[in-house]
Design a protein around this motif. Structure first.
Motif, PDB file in Angstrom:
ATOM      1  N   PHE A 150       0.827  -1.208   0.000  1.00  0.00           N
ATOM      2  CA  PHE A 150       0.000   0.000   0.000  1.00  0.00           C
ATOM      3  C   PHE A 150       0.864   1.263   0.000  1.00  0.00           C
ATOM      4  O   PHE A 150       0.491   2.271  -0.603  1.00  0.00           O
ATOM      5  CB  PHE A 150      -0.983  -0.007   1.183  1.00  0.00           C
ATOM      6  CG  PHE A 150      -0.420   0.399   2.516  1.00  0.00           C
ATOM      7  CD1 PHE A 150      -0.437   1.728   2.910  1.00  0.00           C
ATOM      8  CD2 PHE A 150       0.117  -0.545   3.382  1.00  0.00           C
ATOM      9  CE1 PHE A 150       0.085   2.106   4.145  1.00  0.00           C
ATOM     10  CE2 PHE A 150       0.625  -0.178   4.610  1.00  0.00           C
ATOM     11  CZ  PHE A 150       0.617   1.152   4.996  1.00  0.00           C
ATOM     12  N   ILE A 151       2.042   1.211   0.641  1.00  0.00           N
ATOM     13  CA  ILE A 151       2.948   2.358   0.625  1.00  0.00           C
ATOM     14  C   ILE A 151       3.521   2.557  -0.770  1.00  0.00           C
ATOM     15  O   ILE A 151       3.565   3.679  -1.295  1.00  0.00           O
ATOM     16  CB  ILE A 151       4.088   2.158   1.644  1.00  0.00           C
ATOM     17  CG1 ILE A 151       3.576   2.354   3.071  1.00  0.00           C
ATOM     18  CG2 ILE A 151       5.242   3.122   1.364  1.00  0.00           C
ATOM     19  CD1 ILE A 151       3.258   3.794   3.422  1.00  0.00           C
ATOM     20  N   LEU A 152       3.972   1.476  -1.383  1.00  0.00           N
ATOM     21  CA  LEU A 152       4.534   1.574  -2.728  1.00  0.00           C
ATOM     22  C   LEU A 152       3.504   2.083  -3.722  1.00  0.00           C
ATOM     23  O   LEU A 152       3.807   2.930  -4.574  1.00  0.00           O
ATOM     24  CB  LEU A 152       5.059   0.209  -3.172  1.00  0.00           C
ATOM     25  CG  LEU A 152       6.245  -0.358  -2.378  1.00  0.00           C
ATOM     26  CD1 LEU A 152       6.609  -1.747  -2.890  1.00  0.00           C
ATOM     27  CD2 LEU A 152       7.453   0.572  -2.457  1.00  0.00           C
ATOM     28  N   ALA A 153       2.279   1.584  -3.626  1.00  0.00           N
ATOM     29  CA  ALA A 153       1.228   2.011  -4.556  1.00  0.00           C
ATOM     30  C   ALA A 153       0.837   3.464  -4.343  1.00  0.00           C
ATOM     31  O   ALA A 153       0.551   4.187  -5.303  1.00  0.00           O
ATOM     32  CB  ALA A 153       0.003   1.117  -4.395  1.00  0.00           C
ATOM     33  N   ALA A 154       0.824   3.907  -3.087  1.00  0.00           N
ATOM     34  CA  ALA A 154       0.433   5.279  -2.782  1.00  0.00           C
ATOM     35  C   ALA A 154       1.478   6.287  -3.238  1.00  0.00           C
ATOM     36  O   ALA A 154       1.144   7.368  -3.717  1.00  0.00           O
ATOM     37  CB  ALA A 154       0.182   5.430  -1.283  1.00  0.00           C
ATOM     38  N   ARG A 155       2.757   5.913  -3.139  1.00  0.00           N
ATOM     39  CA  ARG A 155       3.804   6.918  -3.294  1.00  0.00           C
ATOM     40  C   ARG A 155       4.598   6.800  -4.586  1.00  0.00           C
ATOM     41  O   ARG A 155       5.288   7.747  -4.976  1.00  0.00           O
ATOM     42  CB  ARG A 155       4.751   6.845  -2.100  1.00  0.00           C
ATOM     43  CG  ARG A 155       4.036   6.821  -0.760  1.00  0.00           C
ATOM     44  CD  ARG A 155       4.674   7.734   0.240  1.00  0.00           C
ATOM     45  NE  ARG A 155       4.632   9.130  -0.154  1.00  0.00           N
ATOM     46  CZ  ARG A 155       5.313  10.099   0.455  1.00  0.00           C
ATOM     47  NH1 ARG A 155       6.077   9.800   1.469  1.00  0.00           N
ATOM     48  NH2 ARG A 155       5.217  11.345   0.064  1.00  0.00           N
ATOM     49  N   SER A 156       4.516   5.650  -5.256  1.00  0.00           N
ATOM     50  CA  SER A 156       5.305   5.439  -6.469  1.00  0.00           C
ATOM     51  C   SER A 156       4.403   5.093  -7.643  1.00  0.00           C
ATOM     52  O   SER A 156       3.719   4.068  -7.636  1.00  0.00           O
ATOM     53  CB  SER A 156       6.329   4.309  -6.244  1.00  0.00           C
ATOM     54  OG  SER A 156       6.856   3.851  -7.464  1.00  0.00           O
ATOM     55  N   GLY A 157       4.416   5.948  -8.659  1.00  0.00           N
ATOM     56  CA  GLY A 157       3.634   5.671  -9.861  1.00  0.00           C
ATOM     57  C   GLY A 157       4.086   4.396 -10.551  1.00  0.00           C
ATOM     58  O   GLY A 157       3.274   3.673 -11.129  1.00  0.00           O
ATOM     59  N   LEU A 158       5.381   4.103 -10.479  1.00  0.00           N
ATOM     60  CA  LEU A 158       5.909   2.890 -11.090  1.00  0.00           C
ATOM     61  C   LEU A 158       5.288   1.653 -10.464  1.00  0.00           C
ATOM     62  O   LEU A 158       4.811   0.751 -11.164  1.00  0.00           O
ATOM     63  CB  LEU A 158       7.428   2.852 -10.927  1.00  0.00           C
ATOM     64  CG  LEU A 158       8.126   1.584 -11.429  1.00  0.00           C
ATOM     65  CD1 LEU A 158       8.050   1.506 -12.943  1.00  0.00           C
ATOM     66  CD2 LEU A 158       9.582   1.549 -10.978  1.00  0.00           C
ATOM     67  N   PHE A 159       5.256   1.590  -9.144  1.00  0.00           N
ATOM     68  CA  PHE A 159       4.697   0.418  -8.472  1.00  0.00           C
ATOM     69  C   PHE A 159       3.183   0.359  -8.586  1.00  0.00           C
ATOM     70  O   PHE A 159       2.609  -0.718  -8.692  1.00  0.00           O
ATOM     71  CB  PHE A 159       5.125   0.387  -7.001  1.00  0.00           C
ATOM     72  CG  PHE A 159       6.489  -0.193  -6.793  1.00  0.00           C
ATOM     73  CD1 PHE A 159       6.707  -1.551  -6.932  1.00  0.00           C
ATOM     74  CD2 PHE A 159       7.566   0.621  -6.475  1.00  0.00           C
ATOM     75  CE1 PHE A 159       7.964  -2.105  -6.753  1.00  0.00           C
ATOM     76  CE2 PHE A 159       8.835   0.083  -6.296  1.00  0.00           C
ATOM     77  CZ  PHE A 159       9.038  -1.276  -6.438  1.00  0.00           C
ATOM     78  N   LEU A 160       2.515   1.501  -8.571  1.00  0.00           N
ATOM     79  CA  LEU A 160       1.068   1.502  -8.739  1.00  0.00           C
ATOM     80  C   LEU A 160       0.692   0.882 -10.084  1.00  0.00           C
ATOM     81  O   LEU A 160      -0.195   0.021 -10.161  1.00  0.00           O
ATOM     82  CB  LEU A 160       0.511   2.921  -8.645  1.00  0.00           C
ATOM     83  CG  LEU A 160      -0.988   3.070  -8.893  1.00  0.00           C
ATOM     84  CD1 LEU A 160      -1.797   2.241  -7.895  1.00  0.00           C
ATOM     85  CD2 LEU A 160      -1.401   4.533  -8.824  1.00  0.00           C
ATOM     86  N   ASN A 161       1.380   1.299 -11.136  1.00  0.00           N
ATOM     87  CA  ASN A 161       1.123   0.727 -12.462  1.00  0.00           C
ATOM     88  C   ASN A 161       1.432  -0.763 -12.482  1.00  0.00           C
ATOM     89  O   ASN A 161       0.702  -1.556 -13.092  1.00  0.00           O
ATOM     90  CB  ASN A 161       1.961   1.442 -13.515  1.00  0.00           C
ATOM     91  CG  ASN A 161       1.515   2.873 -13.755  1.00  0.00           C
ATOM     92  OD1 ASN A 161       0.341   3.192 -13.563  1.00  0.00           O
ATOM     93  ND2 ASN A 161       2.431   3.735 -14.161  1.00  0.00           N
ATOM     94  N   MET A 162       2.490  -1.143 -11.811  1.00  0.00           N
ATOM     95  CA  MET A 162       2.890  -2.551 -11.767  1.00  0.00           C
ATOM     96  C   MET A 162       1.812  -3.389 -11.079  1.00  0.00           C
ATOM     97  O   MET A 162       1.393  -4.435 -11.591  1.00  0.00           O
ATOM     98  CB  MET A 162       4.223  -2.677 -11.020  1.00  0.00           C
ATOM     99  CG  MET A 162       4.845  -4.059 -11.061  1.00  0.00           C
ATOM    100  SD  MET A 162       6.373  -4.131 -10.055  1.00  0.00           S
ATOM    101  CE  MET A 162       7.378  -2.874 -10.858  1.00  0.00           C
ATOM    102  N   PHE A 163       1.359  -2.945  -9.912  1.00  0.00           N
ATOM    103  CA  PHE A 163       0.367  -3.717  -9.159  1.00  0.00           C
ATOM    104  C   PHE A 163      -0.978  -3.767  -9.875  1.00  0.00           C
ATOM    105  O   PHE A 163      -1.708  -4.753  -9.777  1.00  0.00           O
ATOM    106  CB  PHE A 163       0.175  -3.114  -7.770  1.00  0.00           C
ATOM    107  CG  PHE A 163       1.387  -3.228  -6.883  1.00  0.00           C
ATOM    108  CD1 PHE A 163       2.215  -4.334  -6.932  1.00  0.00           C
ATOM    109  CD2 PHE A 163       1.696  -2.212  -5.978  1.00  0.00           C
ATOM    110  CE1 PHE A 163       3.325  -4.441  -6.117  1.00  0.00           C
ATOM    111  CE2 PHE A 163       2.802  -2.308  -5.152  1.00  0.00           C
ATOM    112  CZ  PHE A 163       3.619  -3.419  -5.225  1.00  0.00           C
ATOM    113  N   GLN A 164      -1.315  -2.712 -10.608  1.00  0.00           N
ATOM    114  CA  GLN A 164      -2.608  -2.660 -11.285  1.00  0.00           C
ATOM    115  C   GLN A 164      -2.629  -3.453 -12.586  1.00  0.00           C
ATOM    116  O   GLN A 164      -3.670  -3.990 -12.962  1.00  0.00           O
ATOM    117  CB  GLN A 164      -2.994  -1.210 -11.585  1.00  0.00           C
ATOM    118  CG  GLN A 164      -3.422  -0.411 -10.372  1.00  0.00           C
ATOM    119  CD  GLN A 164      -3.867   0.991 -10.747  1.00  0.00           C
ATOM    120  OE1 GLN A 164      -3.160   1.729 -11.432  1.00  0.00           O
ATOM    121  NE2 GLN A 164      -5.048   1.362 -10.309  1.00  0.00           N
ATOM    122  N   ASN A 165      -1.493  -3.534 -13.246  1.00  0.00           N
ATOM    123  CA  ASN A 165      -1.475  -4.084 -14.598  1.00  0.00           C
ATOM    124  C   ASN A 165      -0.907  -5.490 -14.712  1.00  0.00           C
ATOM    125  O   ASN A 165      -0.966  -6.092 -15.776  1.00  0.00           O
ATOM    126  CB  ASN A 165      -0.691  -3.143 -15.528  1.00  0.00           C
ATOM    127  CG  ASN A 165      -1.370  -1.792 -15.666  1.00  0.00           C
ATOM    128  OD1 ASN A 165      -2.575  -1.710 -15.829  1.00  0.00           O
ATOM    129  ND2 ASN A 165      -0.594  -0.723 -15.596  1.00  0.00           N
TER     130      ASN A 165
END
Length: 236
Positions: A150-165
């Protein structure tokens, strides 16, 4: 450098950026792993902030609180903001939390999770080059840093895209930024706390140069004045 060393000198940045990023996480329900009254939330964060099991928290809120009261509580959990302070404090008092605005700051609670193996649900694998002269003679050493999705997704666009896609529920990924372990540890510390741990022995100019690249690589919130932070750090 170990970021949890008590001898570190901290430059405290306002936690407004951390709050901004977590508010987006709450608003959009990114990578949530549970729900309260059909609101997507993040179990580890809820438990850390309230200090009770998620099931107990969920049961009490859904049985005793209106939807808007739950939303106000979540605003405090994710952003340290109280809309209806009287009612929110009443709910927090039920869970044994007194004077929440003084005793339960968001950054302090998230510090408890920093590099915590027990609660982490993700690992970032980082190359460790402590002795460059022996690098060719020995096998490449790697270190696993324990983090929370949740920290990576909240603060890093790279990880948010990774977790979503990426459909696969992967538990770790290798860091390909090419930066040192020290720099990655500084980055993770900042993601959790909006603080940069700087020691008297830290080569601040070197870290600053590495950070300029890593902020772009991991797609951090573009409104964070990272270079201003380093300028102030250098004056400590």
């Amino acid at each position: 450098m170990k970021c949890c060393d008590q001898n570190l000198i901290f430059f405290l940045q306002s936690n407004s950026y951390l709050s901004q990023d977590l508010e987006k996480l709450l608003k959009n329900g990114y990578i949530s792993d549970c729900e309260i009254q059909n609101i997507p939330v993040h179990k580890i964060l809820i438990e850390t902030r309230i200090g009770k099991s998620f099931d107990l928290i969920k049961k009490y809120l859904e049985s005793n609180c209106k939807l808007n009261e739950i939303q106000d509580l979540l605003k405090w959990i994710y952003c340290d903001q109280m809309i209806n302070s009287k009612r929110t404090n009443e709910i927090l008092n039920h869970f044994g939390i007194q004077n929440a605005h003084k005793t339960k700051l968001l950054t302090n609670d998230l510090k408890q999770l920093l590099f915590d193996e027990q609660t982490s649900d993700f690992k970032l694998v980082v190359k460790n080059e402590e002795d460059e002269e022996e690098e060719e003679e020995e096998e490449e050493e790697e270190e696993e840093l324990y983090i929370h999705k949740f920290i990576l997704a909240a603060r890093s666009g790279l990880f948010l895209n990774m977790f979503q896609n990426i459909e696969e529920n992967f538990q770790k990924v290798k860091d390909y930024s090419g930066k040192s372990l020290e720099t990655i540890e500084l980055l993770i510390s900042f993601l959790y706390t909006d603080e940069l741990p700087i020691t008297a022995d830290t080569d601040q100019e070197f870290i600053k140069e590495e950070f300029e690249d890593i902020v772009e690589y991991y797609q951090l919130n573009p409104t964070i004045p990272m270079m201003n932070i380093f300028e102030k750090c250098s004056k400590i």
